[in-house]
Design a protein around this motif. Sequence first.
Motif, mmCIF file in Angstrom:
data_model
loop_
_atom_site.group_PDB
_atom_site.id
_atom_site.type_symbol
_atom_site.label_atom_id
_atom_site.label_comp_id
_atom_site.label_asym_id
_atom_site.label_seq_id
_atom_site.Cartn_x
_atom_site.Cartn_y
_atom_site.Cartn_z
ATOM 1 N N GLY A 41 64.066 113.595 80.740
ATOM 2 C CA GLY A 41 65.376 113.447 80.021
ATOM 3 C C GLY A 41 66.006 112.003 80.835
ATOM 4 N N GLY A 42 65.377 111.121 81.202
ATOM 5 C CA GLY A 42 65.878 109.836 81.865
ATOM 6 C C GLY A 42 65.030 108.717 81.705
ATOM 7 N N VAL A 43 65.471 107.578 82.287
ATOM 8 C CA VAL A 43 64.494 106.305 82.324
ATOM 9 C C VAL A 43 63.282 106.403 83.386
ATOM 10 N N GLU A 44 62.255 106.482 82.995
ATOM 11 C CA GLU A 44 61.236 106.946 84.185
ATOM 12 C C GLU A 44 61.014 105.374 85.084
ATOM 13 N N VAL A 45 60.891 105.608 86.222
ATOM 14 C CA VAL A 45 60.710 104.556 87.157
ATOM 15 C C VAL A 45 59.433 105.006 87.947
ATOM 16 N N PHE A 46 58.560 103.964 87.613
ATOM 17 C CA PHE A 46 57.091 104.142 88.067
ATOM 18 C C PHE A 46 56.949 103.063 89.516
ATOM 19 N N VAL A 47 56.015 103.511 90.243
ATOM 20 C CA VAL A 47 55.786 102.503 91.292
ATOM 21 C C VAL A 47 55.460 101.028 90.908
ATOM 22 N N GLY A 48 56.041 100.336 91.633
ATOM 23 C CA GLY A 48 55.935 98.978 91.162
ATOM 24 C C GLY A 48 57.034 98.411 90.314
ATOM 25 N N ASP A 49 57.862 99.284 89.773
ATOM 26 C CA ASP A 49 58.904 98.763 88.961
ATOM 27 C C ASP A 49 60.302 98.648 90.019
ATOM 28 N N SER A 50 61.145 97.704 89.350
ATOM 29 C CA SER A 50 62.345 97.340 90.081
ATOM 30 C C SER A 50 63.203 98.261 89.734
ATOM 31 N N LEU A 51 63.784 99.007 90.819
ATOM 32 C CA LEU A 51 64.860 100.108 90.467
ATOM 33 C C LEU A 51 65.979 99.126 90.117
ATOM 34 N N GLY A 64 66.482 96.370 89.041
ATOM 35 C CA GLY A 64 66.389 95.587 87.726
ATOM 36 C C GLY A 64 66.716 96.684 86.531
ATOM 37 N N LEU A 65 66.168 97.968 86.812
ATOM 38 C CA LEU A 65 66.259 98.942 85.699
ATOM 39 C C LEU A 65 67.619 99.149 85.491
ATOM 40 N N VAL A 66 68.461 99.533 86.729
ATOM 41 C CA VAL A 66 69.871 99.691 86.789
ATOM 42 C C VAL A 66 70.708 98.468 86.216
ATOM 43 N N ASP A 67 70.333 97.443 86.413
ATOM 44 C CA ASP A 67 71.178 96.167 85.815
ATOM 45 C C ASP A 67 70.843 96.284 84.128
ATOM 46 N N ALA A 68 69.802 96.856 83.779
ATOM 47 C CA ALA A 68 69.242 96.718 82.297
ATOM 48 C C ALA A 68 69.785 97.691 81.478
ATOM 49 N N TYR A 69 70.491 98.688 82.196
ATOM 50 C CA TYR A 69 70.955 99.992 81.422
ATOM 51 C C TYR A 69 72.178 100.198 81.574
ATOM 52 N N PRO A 70 73.029 100.858 80.846
ATOM 53 C CA PRO A 70 74.515 101.039 80.822
ATOM 54 C C PRO A 70 74.764 101.887 82.247
ATOM 55 N N PHE A 93 68.026 108.028 86.035
ATOM 56 C CA PHE A 93 66.786 107.800 86.292
ATOM 57 C C PHE A 93 66.085 108.362 87.142
ATOM 58 N N VAL A 94 64.579 108.743 86.518
ATOM 59 C CA VAL A 94 63.822 109.594 87.068
ATOM 60 C C VAL A 94 62.663 108.746 87.820
ATOM 61 N N ILE A 95 62.605 108.833 89.278
ATOM 62 C CA ILE A 95 61.747 108.042 90.004
ATOM 63 C C ILE A 95 60.563 108.989 90.295
ATOM 64 N N GLN A 108 62.852 99.068 97.840
ATOM 65 C CA GLN A 108 63.863 99.342 96.804
ATOM 66 C C GLN A 108 65.152 99.520 97.470
ATOM 67 N N SER A 109 66.166 98.607 96.721
ATOM 68 C CA SER A 109 67.681 98.621 97.466
ATOM 69 C C SER A 109 68.458 98.711 96.237
ATOM 70 N N VAL A 110 69.360 99.462 96.134
ATOM 71 C CA VAL A 110 70.149 99.869 94.839
ATOM 72 C C VAL A 110 71.538 99.632 95.038
ATOM 73 N N VAL A 111 72.339 98.954 94.106
ATOM 74 C CA VAL A 111 73.785 99.131 93.900
ATOM 75 C C VAL A 111 73.831 99.448 92.823
ATOM 76 N N PRO A 112 74.335 100.942 92.535
ATOM 77 C CA PRO A 112 74.393 101.623 91.202
ATOM 78 C C PRO A 112 75.525 101.328 90.344
ATOM 79 N N LYS A 113 75.638 101.574 89.287
ATOM 80 C CA LYS A 113 76.901 101.582 88.366
ATOM 81 C C LYS A 113 77.546 103.065 88.323
ATOM 82 N N ASP A 114 78.717 102.996 87.858
ATOM 83 C CA ASP A 114 79.326 104.262 87.783
ATOM 84 C C ASP A 114 78.623 105.264 87.242
#
Length: 347
Positions: free
Chosen positions: A13-23, A25-31, A36-38, A46-52
């Motif tokens: 039920g979410g955006v799948e994050v596979f090994v090698g993906d930029s987490l 980058g995906l956060v920036d690309a989605y609203p 995000f399903v890791i 990986q270092s993430v500043v999330p959105k609300d």
Amino acid sequence: STTTSTTVGSVSGGVEVFVGDSLQGLVDAYPAGTTFVIKAGVHRRQSVVPKDGDVFVGESGAVLSGEGVTEFAFGAGGVGVSVSGLVIEKYASPASKGVVRAGGGARDWVVADNEIRYNGGIGIKAGSGWQVVGNFVHHNEQMGIAGAGGGIVVEGNEIAFNNTAGYDPYWEAGGTKFVHTKNLVLRGNYVHDNKGPGLWLDGNNIYTLYENNRVIDNYGPGIFHEISHDAVIRNNVVEGNGFGFTGWVDGAGILVATSLNVEVYGNTVRYNNDGIAGVHTDRSSSTTTYGPYALKNLWVHDNVIVMNVGQSGVVTNTGSGDVFSAEWNNRFDRKDRKSKRLNSSHI
């Protein structure tokens, strides 16, 4: 080391994050508000500043590794973020900084059912409205959990073996340390074998509840409420703490230091370096929002205290007897006496 997660099976039920993906980058690309399903595997640096409202959930076997290089995993922004089901390890957070951290408006997070281990600095550093629930936070270099802000809940966590780097536990190290909190709840945690205090509040905290915690074999005092205000400490089991803090009554199972309006009841306090103690010192130079710090209105009642060594009671080094006066209203009542050494003459 074994890499395990508390999340069982796959997550849908979410955006799948596979090994090698930029987490990030995906956060920036989605609203904002995306889940995000890791996926299982080791996700490196990986270092993430999330959105609300973003949700990060790990499948069984999902590991975020800082590899001793990346400073933090999640934080520095986002309201109402959720992080769960992950192993978060080997991040290089400096002293007093968290691997999962508040700051930048990061309010109202839920950090649940993660294993946070072998990191620098502090495992979780919470902010206002955070719920830190069901995590295993262990073997971090400075401290397990810390925080500041209003309405923080820390419940059902295991906090163990922290301060592996040997920071000064009189400064800031061990199981937990909170400052400038209001309505903090510390409930049902298992806090053990930390090199420093177990549950520690130090500076300008008010309306704190410590209840139903097990605080065992920490180097410093088990529960330590210092230069703060109103608190209730109830129904905790506190054993074997304080043998690294040998001065005065510093090794108490429960220690209330220069704090006002604290009630301590229903606790079982056994075989610590000291029992239950209150300390008054001159802290007039310390920052305060709610009025001057003093050991006033300490009410210790209906506890079981078992001691082989040490003292319970109230002490001061100010040269004044006010702390023992009726006006200051420090009381020890209805104790279940289990040792001839129980209770000093200064109760």
